[in-house]
Scaffold this motif. Structure first.
Motif, PDB file in Angstrom:
ATOM      1  N   GLY A 159     -73.949 -21.567 -75.844  1.00 59.05           N
ATOM      2  CA  GLY A 159     -72.576 -22.077 -75.726  1.00 59.05           C
ATOM      3  C   GLY A 159     -72.291 -22.472 -74.299  1.00 59.05           C
ATOM      4  N   ALA A 160     -71.190 -23.211 -74.119  1.00 60.99           N
ATOM      5  CA  ALA A 160     -70.821 -23.694 -72.783  1.00 60.99           C
ATOM      6  C   ALA A 160     -70.473 -22.527 -71.860  1.00 60.99           C
ATOM      7  N   ASP A 161     -70.353 -22.821 -70.583  1.00 63.45           N
ATOM      8  CA  ASP A 161     -70.007 -21.785 -69.595  1.00 63.45           C
ATOM      9  C   ASP A 161     -68.673 -21.128 -69.944  1.00 63.45           C
ATOM     10  N   GLY A 162     -68.653 -19.830 -69.850  1.00 64.09           N
ATOM     11  CA  GLY A 162     -67.390 -19.102 -69.942  1.00 64.09           C
ATOM     12  C   GLY A 162     -66.786 -18.969 -71.337  1.00 64.09           C
ATOM     13  N   VAL A 163     -67.536 -19.294 -72.375  1.00 63.71           N
ATOM     14  CA  VAL A 163     -66.952 -19.199 -73.731  1.00 63.71           C
ATOM     15  C   VAL A 163     -66.942 -17.758 -74.256  1.00 63.71           C
ATOM     16  N   GLY A 164     -67.729 -16.897 -73.578  1.00 61.58           N
ATOM     17  CA  GLY A 164     -67.746 -15.489 -73.998  1.00 61.58           C
ATOM     18  C   GLY A 164     -69.074 -15.054 -74.614  1.00 61.58           C
ATOM     19  N   GLY A 182     -64.415  -7.291 -69.665  1.00 58.05           N
ATOM     20  CA  GLY A 182     -63.694  -8.323 -68.902  1.00 58.05           C
ATOM     21  C   GLY A 182     -64.582  -9.219 -68.080  1.00 58.05           C
ATOM     22  N   GLU A 183     -65.283  -8.661 -67.098  1.00 57.74           N
ATOM     23  CA  GLU A 183     -66.155  -9.505 -66.266  1.00 57.74           C
ATOM     24  C   GLU A 183     -67.598  -9.019 -66.382  1.00 57.74           C
ATOM     25  N   TYR A 184     -68.504  -9.972 -66.447  1.00 58.12           N
ATOM     26  CA  TYR A 184     -69.895  -9.607 -66.768  1.00 58.12           C
ATOM     27  C   TYR A 184     -70.872  -9.849 -65.634  1.00 58.12           C
ATOM     28  N   GLY A 185     -70.398 -10.444 -64.534  1.00 58.86           N
ATOM     29  CA  GLY A 185     -71.225 -10.642 -63.347  1.00 58.86           C
ATOM     30  C   GLY A 185     -72.553 -11.289 -63.667  1.00 58.86           C
ATOM     31  N   TRP A 202     -80.546 -12.987 -76.707  1.00 63.91           N
ATOM     32  CA  TRP A 202     -80.663 -13.732 -75.458  1.00 63.91           C
ATOM     33  C   TRP A 202     -79.472 -14.672 -75.362  1.00 63.91           C
ATOM     34  N   ASP A 203     -78.606 -14.451 -74.357  1.00 61.01           N
ATOM     35  CA  ASP A 203     -77.499 -15.410 -74.246  1.00 61.01           C
ATOM     36  C   ASP A 203     -77.816 -16.411 -73.151  1.00 61.01           C
ATOM     37  N   TYR A 204     -77.573 -17.660 -73.491  1.00 59.37           N
ATOM     38  CA  TYR A 204     -78.023 -18.713 -72.587  1.00 59.37           C
ATOM     39  C   TYR A 204     -76.998 -19.839 -72.499  1.00 59.37           C
ATOM     40  N   GLY A 233     -65.987 -19.431 -83.176  1.00 59.71           N
ATOM     41  CA  GLY A 233     -64.875 -19.793 -82.289  1.00 59.71           C
ATOM     42  C   GLY A 233     -64.371 -18.511 -81.661  1.00 59.71           C
ATOM     43  N   ASN A 234     -64.587 -18.338 -80.365  1.00 63.48           N
ATOM     44  CA  ASN A 234     -64.183 -17.099 -79.686  1.00 63.48           C
ATOM     45  C   ASN A 234     -62.804 -17.288 -79.008  1.00 63.48           C
ATOM     46  N   LYS A 235     -62.269 -16.215 -78.513  1.00 67.39           N
ATOM     47  CA  LYS A 235     -60.978 -16.144 -77.797  1.00 67.39           C
ATOM     48  C   LYS A 235     -59.810 -16.447 -78.737  1.00 67.39           C
ATOM     49  N   ARG A 236     -59.912 -15.946 -79.926  1.00 62.50           N
ATOM     50  CA  ARG A 236     -58.867 -16.135 -80.922  1.00 62.50           C
ATOM     51  C   ARG A 236     -57.512 -15.593 -80.451  1.00 62.50           C
ATOM     52  N   ASP A 237     -57.580 -14.622 -79.559  1.00 65.85           N
ATOM     53  CA  ASP A 237     -56.327 -14.048 -79.032  1.00 65.85           C
ATOM     54  C   ASP A 237     -55.537 -15.066 -78.191  1.00 65.85           C
ATOM     55  N   LEU A 238     -56.215 -16.119 -77.727  1.00 63.85           N
ATOM     56  CA  LEU A 238     -55.510 -17.108 -76.884  1.00 63.85           C
ATOM     57  C   LEU A 238     -54.879 -18.198 -77.750  1.00 63.85           C
ATOM     58  N   HIS A 239     -54.160 -17.795 -78.806  1.00 63.10           N
ATOM     59  CA  HIS A 239     -53.638 -18.800 -79.760  1.00 63.10           C
ATOM     60  C   HIS A 239     -52.637 -19.743 -79.101  1.00 63.10           C
ATOM     61  N   ALA A 262     -63.625 -11.531 -78.913  1.00 60.40           N
ATOM     62  CA  ALA A 262     -64.465 -10.460 -78.357  1.00 60.40           C
ATOM     63  C   ALA A 262     -63.600  -9.503 -77.548  1.00 60.40           C
ATOM     64  N   ALA A 263     -62.506 -10.034 -76.997  1.00 58.78           N
ATOM     65  CA  ALA A 263     -61.635  -9.200 -76.159  1.00 58.78           C
ATOM     66  C   ALA A 263     -60.865  -8.182 -76.993  1.00 58.78           C
ATOM     67  N   GLU A 264     -60.468  -8.591 -78.191  1.00 55.25           N
ATOM     68  CA  GLU A 264     -59.541  -7.746 -78.937  1.00 55.25           C
ATOM     69  C   GLU A 264     -60.150  -6.899 -80.038  1.00 55.25           C
TER      70      GLU A 264
HETATM   71  N1  LIG Z   1     -58.909 -13.844 -73.715  1.00 55.11           N
HETATM   72  C1  LIG Z   1     -60.208 -13.690 -73.940  1.00 55.11           C
HETATM   73  N2  LIG Z   1     -61.076 -13.785 -72.918  1.00 55.11           N
HETATM   74  C2  LIG Z   1     -62.388 -13.629 -73.195  1.00 55.11           C
HETATM   75  C3  LIG Z   1     -62.881 -13.396 -74.499  1.00 55.11           C
HETATM   76  N3  LIG Z   1     -64.236 -13.317 -74.452  1.00 55.11           N
HETATM   77  C4  LIG Z   1     -64.561 -13.486 -73.158  1.00 55.11           C
HETATM   78  N4  LIG Z   1     -63.469 -13.671 -72.399  1.00 55.11           N
HETATM   79  C5  LIG Z   1     -63.390 -13.912 -70.953  1.00 55.11           C
HETATM   80  O1  LIG Z   1     -63.997 -15.162 -70.670  1.00 55.11           O
HETATM   81  C6  LIG Z   1     -64.687 -15.093 -69.425  1.00 55.11           C
HETATM   82  C7  LIG Z   1     -66.142 -15.516 -69.627  1.00 55.11           C
HETATM   83  O2  LIG Z   1     -66.778 -14.554 -70.460  1.00 55.11           O
HETATM   84  P1  LIG Z   1     -68.360 -14.396 -70.469  1.00 55.11           P
HETATM   85  O3  LIG Z   1     -68.717 -13.459 -71.538  1.00 55.11           O
HETATM   86  O4  LIG Z   1     -68.855 -14.103 -69.090  1.00 55.11           O
HETATM   87  O5  LIG Z   1     -68.762 -15.882 -70.870  1.00 55.11           O
HETATM   88  P2  LIG Z   1     -70.226 -16.535 -70.874  1.00 55.11           P
HETATM   89  O6  LIG Z   1     -70.203 -17.562 -71.922  1.00 55.11           O
HETATM   90  O7  LIG Z   1     -71.270 -15.477 -70.955  1.00 55.11           O
HETATM   91  O8  LIG Z   1     -70.209 -17.202 -69.441  1.00 55.11           O
HETATM   92  P3  LIG Z   1     -71.467 -17.793 -68.588  1.00 55.11           P
HETATM   93  O9  LIG Z   1     -72.431 -16.647 -68.410  1.00 55.11           O
HETATM   94  O10 LIG Z   1     -70.815 -18.216 -67.312  1.00 55.11           O
HETATM   95  O11 LIG Z   1     -72.020 -18.944 -69.326  1.00 55.11           O
HETATM   96  C8  LIG Z   1     -64.540 -13.670 -68.912  1.00 55.11           C
HETATM   97  O12 LIG Z   1     -63.471 -13.639 -67.998  1.00 55.11           O
HETATM   98  C9  LIG Z   1     -64.195 -12.859 -70.156  1.00 55.11           C
HETATM   99  O13 LIG Z   1     -63.383 -11.752 -69.860  1.00 55.11           O
HETATM  100  C10 LIG Z   1     -61.922 -13.308 -75.573  1.00 55.11           C
HETATM  101  O14 LIG Z   1     -62.231 -13.104 -76.747  1.00 55.11           O
HETATM  102  N5  LIG Z   1     -60.607 -13.491 -75.222  1.00 55.11           N
END
Ligand SMILES: Nc1nc2c(ncn2[C@@H]2O[C@H](COP(=O)(O)OP(=O)(O)OP(=O)(O)O)[C@@H](O)[C@H]2O)c(=O)[nH]1
Length: 235
Positions: free
Chosen positions: A42-47, A62-65, A87-89, A153-159, A185-187
């Motif tokens: 998936g794209a950058d930052g999708v979770g 929250g943050e995965y470094g 493996w997440d890529y 489809g992730n981040k469903r909480d961000l409706h 994934a957050a909730e």
């Molecule tokens: N609100 C919300 N934020 C989320 C959710 N899942 C992940 N995040 C946030 O989205 C950001 C990116 O999450 P990651 O899991 O690092 O995403 P990634 O796809 O692995 O990112 P890269 O490794 O950069 O490709 C972080 O700040 C997480 O806290 C979710 O379900 N809801």
């Protein structure tokens, strides 16, 4: 905070590993464990990390470094132990990039795929379709055979920030013959659990189908051999 996961492991893409790591319900007295290699794309930052870590640890941090992106862990599914290699890529934006050259090997390594987009990021949704084409091409599966792929489809909480409707996600999955889930994934843990359990079922099914295919081919071959022998006997 950066989580130190005790379950990280490095997985090589060498051919020997590929064969040993394919999902196998090993028979015999020693083991009955299934092993499933799962590629999370998936794209950058999708979770991707959030979803994987949520599944394996039930936690959202929250943050995965800079976590290494391969995890191995035993999980019980329907009463049976399954060894997940996950493996997440990130999505390969620049095909000339060195890491993208390995994309095909990563796809070959995998038995099943979790393709993630964020419901608040349309661009992340737009690349799902081409990622599926890439997987199908690499797996040499451009026909009607079904690959174990789930779209999430992730981040469903961000409706309030929604940019992709559930309907669009469902329709895409339907048109690509994949399963579909919307989760946060957050909730919640349960939705994430469903994603990976559903995928394991798909992997099992696809193995059965390919075994059956081999079986039928085998039967056809041996029948042809018998008839060929009879024909030569009667000459
Ligand atoms: N609100 C919300 N934020 C989320 C959710 N899942 C992940 N995040 C946030 O989205 C950001 C990116 O999450 P990651 O899991 O690092 O995403 P990634 O796809 O692995 O990112 P890269 O490794 O950069 O490709 C972080 O700040 C997480 O806290 C979710 O379900 N809801």
């Amino acid at each position: 905070m950066v989580l130190k996961l005790p379950l990280r492991r490095s997985v090589s893409l060498s051919p020997e590993h590929q064969s040993s790591a394919s999902p196998a319900e090993m028979t015999g007295p020693t083991a009955l464990k299934m092993e499933a290699n799962i590629l999370v794309l998936g794209a950058d930052g999708v979770g991707k990390s959030a979803l994987t870590v949520r599944f394996l640890t039930r936690r959202f941090i929250g943050e995965y470094g800079e976590l290494e992106s391969i995890y191995s862990h035993n999980v019980t599914v329907d009463g049976k132990e399954v060894l997940f290699n996950i493996w997440d890529y990130p999505y390969c934006k620049d095909p000339t990039d060195e890491s993208c050259a390995e994309e095909e090997k990563r796809i070959q390594w995998a038995d099943g795929f979790v393709l993630i987009y964020s419901i608040s990021d349309r661009a992340s949704f737009n690349i799902i379709c081409q990622t599926i084409q890439l997987i199908k091409a690499a797996k040499d599966c451009l026909g009607p055979e079904k690959l174990p792929i789930v779209i999430v489809g992730n981040k469903r909480d961000l409706h309030h920030l929604r940019a992709v409707s559930s309907e669009e996600g469902r329709l895409l999955a339907l048109s690509m013959d994949c399963d579909f889930y919307e989760v946060s994934a957050a909730e919640a843990y349960h939705g994430v659990l469903m994603v990976f359990h559903g995928l394991v079922d798909k992997i099992k099914e696809s193995k059965l189908v390919s075994k059956r295919g081999t079986g039928i081919r085998g039967i056809v071959k041996s029948m042809s051999a018998v008839f060929a022998r009879r024909r030569t006997d009667s000459l």
